[in-house]
Design a protein around this motif. Structure first.
Motif, PDB file in Angstrom:
ATOM      1  N   VAL A  31       0.828  -1.210   0.000  1.00  0.00           N
ATOM      2  CA  VAL A  31       0.000   0.000   0.000  1.00  0.00           C
ATOM      3  C   VAL A  31       0.857   1.253   0.000  1.00  0.00           C
ATOM      4  N   TYR A  32       1.840   1.312   0.888  1.00  0.00           N
ATOM      5  CA  TYR A  32       2.614   2.546   1.008  1.00  0.00           C
ATOM      6  C   TYR A  32       3.661   2.708  -0.090  1.00  0.00           C
ATOM      7  N   VAL A  33       4.114   1.612  -0.661  1.00  0.00           N
ATOM      8  CA  VAL A  33       4.974   1.723  -1.850  1.00  0.00           C
ATOM      9  C   VAL A  33       4.165   2.292  -3.010  1.00  0.00           C
ATOM     10  N   MET A  34       2.910   1.832  -3.136  1.00  0.00           N
ATOM     11  CA  MET A  34       2.027   2.387  -4.172  1.00  0.00           C
ATOM     12  C   MET A  34       1.802   3.882  -3.939  1.00  0.00           C
ATOM     13  N   MET A  35       1.549   4.287  -2.707  1.00  0.00           N
ATOM     14  CA  MET A  35       1.367   5.709  -2.398  1.00  0.00           C
ATOM     15  C   MET A  35       2.636   6.510  -2.684  1.00  0.00           C
ATOM     16  N   PHE A  36       3.788   5.915  -2.380  1.00  0.00           N
ATOM     17  CA  PHE A  36       5.064   6.580  -2.651  1.00  0.00           C
ATOM     18  C   PHE A  36       5.239   6.838  -4.143  1.00  0.00           C
ATOM     19  N   VAL A  37       4.965   5.831  -4.962  1.00  0.00           N
ATOM     20  CA  VAL A  37       5.174   5.960  -6.412  1.00  0.00           C
ATOM     21  C   VAL A  37       4.226   7.001  -7.015  1.00  0.00           C
ATOM     22  N   LEU A  64      -5.914   7.691  -3.812  1.00  0.00           N
ATOM     23  CA  LEU A  64      -4.913   6.741  -3.313  1.00  0.00           C
ATOM     24  C   LEU A  64      -5.514   5.802  -2.277  1.00  0.00           C
ATOM     25  N   ALA A  65      -6.439   6.305  -1.451  1.00  0.00           N
ATOM     26  CA  ALA A  65      -7.089   5.442  -0.464  1.00  0.00           C
ATOM     27  C   ALA A  65      -7.942   4.377  -1.139  1.00  0.00           C
ATOM     28  N   ILE A  66      -8.643   4.756  -2.218  1.00  0.00           N
ATOM     29  CA  ILE A  66      -9.456   3.775  -2.966  1.00  0.00           C
ATOM     30  C   ILE A  66      -8.559   2.724  -3.621  1.00  0.00           C
ATOM     31  N   VAL A  67      -7.470   3.190  -4.260  1.00  0.00           N
ATOM     32  CA  VAL A  67      -6.545   2.251  -4.913  1.00  0.00           C
ATOM     33  C   VAL A  67      -5.921   1.317  -3.881  1.00  0.00           C
ATOM     34  N   ALA A  68      -5.544   1.868  -2.715  1.00  0.00           N
ATOM     35  CA  ALA A  68      -4.953   1.038  -1.660  1.00  0.00           C
ATOM     36  C   ALA A  68      -5.938  -0.014  -1.177  1.00  0.00           C
ATOM     37  N   THR A  69      -7.202   0.358  -1.060  1.00  0.00           N
ATOM     38  CA  THR A  69      -8.220  -0.599  -0.625  1.00  0.00           C
ATOM     39  C   THR A  69      -8.381  -1.721  -1.646  1.00  0.00           C
ATOM     40  N   ILE A  70      -8.443  -1.350  -2.928  1.00  0.00           N
ATOM     41  CA  ILE A  70      -8.560  -2.378  -3.988  1.00  0.00           C
ATOM     42  C   ILE A  70      -7.347  -3.295  -3.976  1.00  0.00           C
ATOM     43  N   LEU A  71      -6.160  -2.687  -3.799  1.00  0.00           N
ATOM     44  CA  LEU A  71      -4.922  -3.473  -3.761  1.00  0.00           C
ATOM     45  C   LEU A  71      -4.936  -4.452  -2.590  1.00  0.00           C
ATOM     46  N   ALA A  72      -5.411  -4.017  -1.436  1.00  0.00           N
ATOM     47  CA  ALA A  72      -5.452  -4.888  -0.263  1.00  0.00           C
ATOM     48  C   ALA A  72      -6.439  -6.038  -0.457  1.00  0.00           C
ATOM     49  N   ILE A  73      -7.570  -5.740  -1.109  1.00  0.00           N
ATOM     50  CA  ILE A  73      -8.572  -6.792  -1.367  1.00  0.00           C
ATOM     51  C   ILE A  73      -8.022  -7.833  -2.328  1.00  0.00           C
ATOM     52  N   VAL A  74      -7.311  -7.354  -3.372  1.00  0.00           N
ATOM     53  CA  VAL A  74      -6.769  -8.285  -4.377  1.00  0.00           C
ATOM     54  C   VAL A  74      -5.679  -9.159  -3.774  1.00  0.00           C
ATOM     55  N   ILE A  75      -4.807  -8.586  -2.940  1.00  0.00           N
ATOM     56  CA  ILE A  75      -3.661  -9.324  -2.416  1.00  0.00           C
ATOM     57  C   ILE A  75      -4.071 -10.346  -1.366  1.00  0.00           C
ATOM     58  N   SER A  76      -4.906  -9.933  -0.407  1.00  0.00           N
ATOM     59  CA  SER A  76      -5.143 -10.828   0.734  1.00  0.00           C
ATOM     60  C   SER A  76      -6.611 -10.958   1.116  1.00  0.00           C
ATOM     61  N   ASP A  77      -7.503 -10.689   0.182  1.00  0.00           N
ATOM     62  CA  ASP A  77      -8.932 -10.808   0.480  1.00  0.00           C
ATOM     63  C   ASP A  77      -9.293  -9.995   1.732  1.00  0.00           C
TER      64      ASP A  77
END
Length: 418
Positions: free
Chosen positions: A110-116, A144-157
């Motif tokens: 999540v935070y690497v995505m926010m950094f980039v 970024l919060a929406i993208v982070a949420t989607i990323l978290a759902i995809v990675i670890s349900d």
């Protein structure tokens, strides 16, 4: 459930204190004003503190997720500092997260995505106006919060809870926008003050330039007039000699005005040395004694050994102007008294004359450029003396009454023997 509680306010408090602390140090410590790299280091240090405190004292702790506002100072540093600030903050954030709660891949992703994405957005953000930054920071934080949420759902349900939506998706955009408003207000205040100081300096320079041009024009006009008179063929030699003496006298006056102006305008010299006050004041009095004798004035001194730190040339110039003013203030006969007092930490020099004295209004304007109680005075001599005293970390006071003379007291730090 209460969503805006004392924990949320505490997280915001950590950020605001760090921002105020950053601008306090930036405004008062020259080291951070010299280079942008120093400013980035200060920004990293100030923003890393609320990041750690937000994780240490979170809003709500669930079994699989810790809710806090750490992303707000992280994104703030990313938007304003770019990747050079964001990358160290990312390392600090991940290290603190690992020490406090252990390693979790979702947090890293999540935070690497926010950094980039935040670093890519930073150049655009810095080109925006103040109002645009408020809106853009909130929108970018929300995205970024929406993208982070989607990323978290995809990675670890990851399971999205109501508390998560409030504290990770909805609150941070408003918090970022609020902190950006504070930052922009502080930046604008510093900018306005800097411009005001520059305008004040320009006004002083323009006033001094007008004063100098006016004061120099007078003696030059006199010199020009007498030179034109000397072109006459039938002028007597005695008269020609008189005209030459008057012209030279006016040229000397113009040179004195220029010297006083340059003494005021140029910076304080780097050559600072121990000065024997008794020795330096004796030199000044010896230089002024012929002028005093011509004016029917006695110089009475009571000096004692003492040392201060300063520049000898400027020290003599300062008291040359002060004592000379005292001599010229005496209309018929009288005396100028120069006394010294030394205590444990200071040297006090008192110059008192038996001249015409000054009114309260004249005392209030003492040291102003182109203000003088003398008919041909420019006020630059007093202005130079005041500036030199202040440069030597000294203080001065002046007391005067019309018809009773003037007393000027100068206090300088005593140079203690090691």
């Amino acid at each position: 459930m209460t969503y805006i509680n004392e924990h949320v306010l505490n997280n915001l408090f950590y950020m605001l204190v760090s921002i105020f602390f950053f601008y306090f140090l930036y405004d008062h410590v020259r080291f951070f004003q010299r280079k942008k790299a120093h400013q980035r280091l200060l920004l990293i240090a100030c923003l890393s503190v609320p990041i750690i405190l937000c994780m240490k004292y979170p809003i709500y702790i669930a079994p699989d997720c810790v809710h806090d506002l750490r992303q707000v100072p992280f994104l703030l540093g990313t938007f304003y500092g770019g990747w050079t600030v964001s990358f160290p903050l990312l390392l600090i954030l991940l290290l603190a997260r690992w020490v406090m709660y252990g390693y979790q891949f979702i947090t890293v992703a999540v935070y690497v995505m926010m950094f980039v994405f935040g670093s890519l957005f930073s150049p655009i953000f810095q080109r925006l106006s103040r109002k645009q930054r408020l809106f853009a920071s909130a929108v970018m934080t929300f995205i970024l919060a929406i993208v982070a949420t989607i990323l978290a759902i995809v990675i670890s349900d990851f399971q999205v809870t109501e508390s998560y939506i409030i504290h990770f998706i909805l609150v941070p955009p408003f918090a970022v926008s609020f902190v950006v408003l504070i930052v922009e207000t502080l930046r604008e205040a510093l900018l306005v003050r800097s411009k005001a100081i520059k305008l004040e300096k320009m006004e002083v320079v323009s006033q001094l330039a007008a004063s100098i041009s006016h004061e120099i024009r007078n003696p030059l006009t006199v010199v020009k007039g007498f030179l034109q008179l000397m072109k006459s063929k039938d002028i007597l030699a005695e008269t020609r000699e008189q005209y030459i003496n008057i012209a030279l006298e006016e040229l000397n006056r113009a040179c004195a005005i220029i010297d006083d102006y340059l003494t005021f305008a140029k910076p304080f010299p780097e050559k600072i040395e121990p000065l024997d006050v008794h020795h330096e004041l004796t030199k000044v009095i010896d230089m002024l004694r012929p002028l005093a004798n011509m004016s029917g004035v006695d110089i009475v001194s009571a000096l004692m050994p003492a040392k201060v730190s300063g520049n000898a040339q400027y020290f003599r110039q300062c008291f040359l102007n002060i004592i000379k003013n005292g001599i010229e203030a005496i209309q018929n006969v009288g005396a100028v008294y120069v006394h010294m007092h030394v205590d444990e930490r200071t040297v006090t020099i008192v110059v008192r004359d038996e001249g015409a004295g000054m009114t309260k209004e004249e005392i209030a304007r003492f040291g102003e450029p182109y203000f003088s109680t003398k008919q041909k005075g420019t006020g630059l001599g007093a202005m130079v003396a005041v500036r030199i005293i202040e440069m030597m970390n000294g203080t001065w006071t002046i007391k005067s009454e019309v018809g009773s003379g003037t007393t000027m007291t100068v206090t300088l730090p005593l140079l203690l023997e090691k």
